[in-house]
Design a protein around this motif. Structure first.
Motif, PDB file in Angstrom:
ATOM      1  N   ARG A  24       2.946   4.000   8.324  1.00  0.00           N
ATOM      2  CA  ARG A  24       3.733   4.713   7.317  1.00  0.00           C
ATOM      3  C   ARG A  24       3.033   6.023   6.993  1.00  0.00           C
ATOM      4  O   ARG A  24       1.809   6.111   7.036  1.00  0.00           O
ATOM      5  N   VAL A  25       3.827   7.014   6.606  1.00  0.00           N
ATOM      6  CA  VAL A  25       3.283   8.298   6.174  1.00  0.00           C
ATOM      7  C   VAL A  25       3.986   8.700   4.888  1.00  0.00           C
ATOM      8  O   VAL A  25       5.199   8.618   4.783  1.00  0.00           O
ATOM      9  N   VAL A  26       3.188   9.120   3.904  1.00  0.00           N
ATOM     10  CA  VAL A  26       3.711   9.616   2.633  1.00  0.00           C
ATOM     11  C   VAL A  26       3.092  10.989   2.417  1.00  0.00           C
ATOM     12  O   VAL A  26       1.874  11.151   2.565  1.00  0.00           O
ATOM     13  N   ARG A  27       3.919  11.992   2.069  1.00  0.00           N
ATOM     14  CA  ARG A  27       3.422  13.348   1.827  1.00  0.00           C
ATOM     15  C   ARG A  27       3.869  13.828   0.459  1.00  0.00           C
ATOM     16  O   ARG A  27       4.951  13.483  -0.012  1.00  0.00           O
ATOM     17  N   ALA A  28       3.012  14.646  -0.152  1.00  0.00           N
ATOM     18  CA  ALA A  28       3.338  15.206  -1.466  1.00  0.00           C
ATOM     19  C   ALA A  28       2.639  16.543  -1.634  1.00  0.00           C
ATOM     20  O   ALA A  28       1.599  16.804  -1.026  1.00  0.00           O
ATOM     21  N   ILE A  29       3.225  17.379  -2.476  1.00  0.00           N
ATOM     22  CA  ILE A  29       2.580  18.613  -2.916  1.00  0.00           C
ATOM     23  C   ILE A  29       1.999  18.324  -4.293  1.00  0.00           C
ATOM     24  O   ILE A  29       2.715  17.913  -5.209  1.00  0.00           O
ATOM     25  N   VAL A  30       0.681  18.521  -4.408  1.00  0.00           N
ATOM     26  CA  VAL A  30      -0.053  18.227  -5.636  1.00  0.00           C
ATOM     27  C   VAL A  30      -0.791  19.490  -6.060  1.00  0.00           C
ATOM     28  O   VAL A  30      -1.299  20.225  -5.213  1.00  0.00           O
ATOM     29  N   LEU A  47       7.235  14.511  -1.065  1.00  0.00           N
ATOM     30  CA  LEU A  47       8.118  15.185  -0.118  1.00  0.00           C
ATOM     31  C   LEU A  47       8.857  14.194   0.759  1.00  0.00           C
ATOM     32  O   LEU A  47      10.025  14.351   1.038  1.00  0.00           O
ATOM     33  N   GLU A  48       8.134  13.180   1.224  1.00  0.00           N
ATOM     34  CA  GLU A  48       8.742  12.218   2.128  1.00  0.00           C
ATOM     35  C   GLU A  48       7.892  10.953   2.165  1.00  0.00           C
ATOM     36  O   GLU A  48       6.699  10.981   1.937  1.00  0.00           O
ATOM     37  N   ALA A  49       8.544   9.868   2.456  1.00  0.00           N
ATOM     38  CA  ALA A  49       7.884   8.590   2.693  1.00  0.00           C
ATOM     39  C   ALA A  49       8.678   7.939   3.807  1.00  0.00           C
ATOM     40  O   ALA A  49       9.863   7.698   3.662  1.00  0.00           O
ATOM     41  N   ALA A 106       0.832  -1.210   0.000  1.00  0.00           N
ATOM     42  CA  ALA A 106       0.000   0.000   0.000  1.00  0.00           C
ATOM     43  C   ALA A 106       0.864   1.256   0.000  1.00  0.00           C
ATOM     44  O   ALA A 106       0.545   2.234  -0.682  1.00  0.00           O
ATOM     45  N   ALA A 107       1.977   1.227   0.734  1.00  0.00           N
ATOM     46  CA  ALA A 107       2.883   2.381   0.757  1.00  0.00           C
ATOM     47  C   ALA A 107       3.500   2.597  -0.626  1.00  0.00           C
ATOM     48  O   ALA A 107       3.583   3.729  -1.106  1.00  0.00           O
ATOM     49  N   GLY A 108       3.900   1.521  -1.278  1.00  0.00           N
ATOM     50  CA  GLY A 108       4.432   1.631  -2.633  1.00  0.00           C
ATOM     51  C   GLY A 108       3.394   2.147  -3.608  1.00  0.00           C
ATOM     52  O   GLY A 108       3.696   2.975  -4.477  1.00  0.00           O
ATOM     53  N   HIS A 109       2.174   1.672  -3.464  1.00  0.00           N
ATOM     54  CA  HIS A 109       1.057   2.125  -4.298  1.00  0.00           C
ATOM     55  C   HIS A 109       0.824   3.629  -4.102  1.00  0.00           C
ATOM     56  O   HIS A 109       0.676   4.383  -5.066  1.00  0.00           O
ATOM     57  N   ALA A 110       0.830   4.066  -2.834  1.00  0.00           N
ATOM     58  CA  ALA A 110       0.606   5.484  -2.524  1.00  0.00           C
ATOM     59  C   ALA A 110       1.729   6.351  -3.082  1.00  0.00           C
ATOM     60  O   ALA A 110       1.468   7.406  -3.661  1.00  0.00           O
ATOM     61  N   VAL A 111       2.970   5.920  -2.930  1.00  0.00           N
ATOM     62  CA  VAL A 111       4.101   6.689  -3.455  1.00  0.00           C
ATOM     63  C   VAL A 111       3.995   6.827  -4.968  1.00  0.00           C
ATOM     64  O   VAL A 111       4.213   7.906  -5.532  1.00  0.00           O
ATOM     65  N   GLY A 112       3.627   5.742  -5.652  1.00  0.00           N
ATOM     66  CA  GLY A 112       3.477   5.780  -7.110  1.00  0.00           C
ATOM     67  C   GLY A 112       2.413   6.768  -7.560  1.00  0.00           C
ATOM     68  O   GLY A 112       2.632   7.559  -8.484  1.00  0.00           O
ATOM     69  N   LYS A 123     -10.154  13.870  -2.233  1.00  0.00           N
ATOM     70  CA  LYS A 123     -11.107  12.918  -2.808  1.00  0.00           C
ATOM     71  C   LYS A 123     -10.539  12.254  -4.061  1.00  0.00           C
ATOM     72  O   LYS A 123     -10.683  11.048  -4.261  1.00  0.00           O
ATOM     73  N   HIS A 124      -9.875  13.037  -4.892  1.00  0.00           N
ATOM     74  CA  HIS A 124      -9.288  12.509  -6.124  1.00  0.00           C
ATOM     75  C   HIS A 124      -8.193  11.478  -5.815  1.00  0.00           C
ATOM     76  O   HIS A 124      -8.172  10.387  -6.399  1.00  0.00           O
ATOM     77  N   ILE A 125      -7.310  11.799  -4.885  1.00  0.00           N
ATOM     78  CA  ILE A 125      -6.233  10.881  -4.518  1.00  0.00           C
ATOM     79  C   ILE A 125      -6.811   9.618  -3.871  1.00  0.00           C
ATOM     80  O   ILE A 125      -6.356   8.497  -4.153  1.00  0.00           O
ATOM     81  N   ALA A 126      -7.827   9.762  -3.033  1.00  0.00           N
ATOM     82  CA  ALA A 126      -8.458   8.594  -2.407  1.00  0.00           C
ATOM     83  C   ALA A 126      -9.079   7.677  -3.469  1.00  0.00           C
ATOM     84  O   ALA A 126      -8.981   6.451  -3.354  1.00  0.00           O
ATOM     85  N   GLU A 127      -9.703   8.261  -4.484  1.00  0.00           N
ATOM     86  CA  GLU A 127     -10.258   7.450  -5.585  1.00  0.00           C
ATOM     87  C   GLU A 127      -9.166   6.679  -6.300  1.00  0.00           C
ATOM     88  O   GLU A 127      -9.323   5.515  -6.636  1.00  0.00           O
ATOM     89  N   LEU A 128      -8.041   7.356  -6.569  1.00  0.00           N
ATOM     90  CA  LEU A 128      -6.925   6.693  -7.249  1.00  0.00           C
ATOM     91  C   LEU A 128      -6.355   5.569  -6.393  1.00  0.00           C
ATOM     92  O   LEU A 128      -6.015   4.498  -6.912  1.00  0.00           O
TER      93      LEU A 128
END
Length: 142
Positions: A80-86, A69-71, A54-60, A133-138
């Motif tokens: 696990r925590v993954v952050r990004a600027i979108v 930004l970080e994983a 799931a972490a790999g899926h989220a990072v992708g 919502k968009h990221i959760a759908e993906l």
């Protein structure tokens, strides 16, 4: 590593301001961003995969959508925590901080929390909510 959402969003808006106005644009956008309210939205979902997968899926997904930004592993419990600027809002010009928290619920089950936060100006675009919502759908489409 900066943990404060407001600081991360102010820096991201400063980077957008610098593209149009150089150093003065960066300072002005950063100054204004510190005074704007945030639009924040959180969504919880379950993924039928291990926390590592799931972490790999989220990072992708976040890497395709923006700039990761970080994983990191945050606790010895396997969270696990993954952050990004979108990009969000009109023309994807409003930076949105997406934080995806993943917690193992067993060998093939992961609880995921998607948090979107964006600064809001006079025209409410709900960029944090819409992008979360968009990221959760993906993420849900495995």
């Amino acid at each position: 590593m900066i943990d404060d959402e407001d600081q991360l969003l102010a820096a991201a808006l400063g980077a957008v301001g610098a593209k149009g106005g150089g150093a003065g644009g960066r300072r002005g956008a950063t100054f204004a961003a510190k005074r704007l309210k945030k639009n924040v939205h959180e969504i919880d979902l379950i993924l039928v995969m291990s926390v590592d997968a799931a972490a790999g899926h989220a990072v992708g997904i976040l890497a395709q959508a923006g700039r990761v930004l970080e994983a990191e592993d945050t606790q010895p419990t396997g969270e696990r925590v993954v952050r990004a600027i979108v990009g969000g809002g009109l023309g994807n010009m409003n930076p949105v901080l997406i934080t995806v928290s993943l917690t193992s619920d067993g060998p093939e089950r992961t609880t995921v929390s998607v948090r979107g936060a964006a600064k809001e100006g006079l025209i409410k675009q709900r960029a944090g909510e819409k992008t979360a919502k968009h990221i959760a759908e993906l993420l849900a489409h495995q």
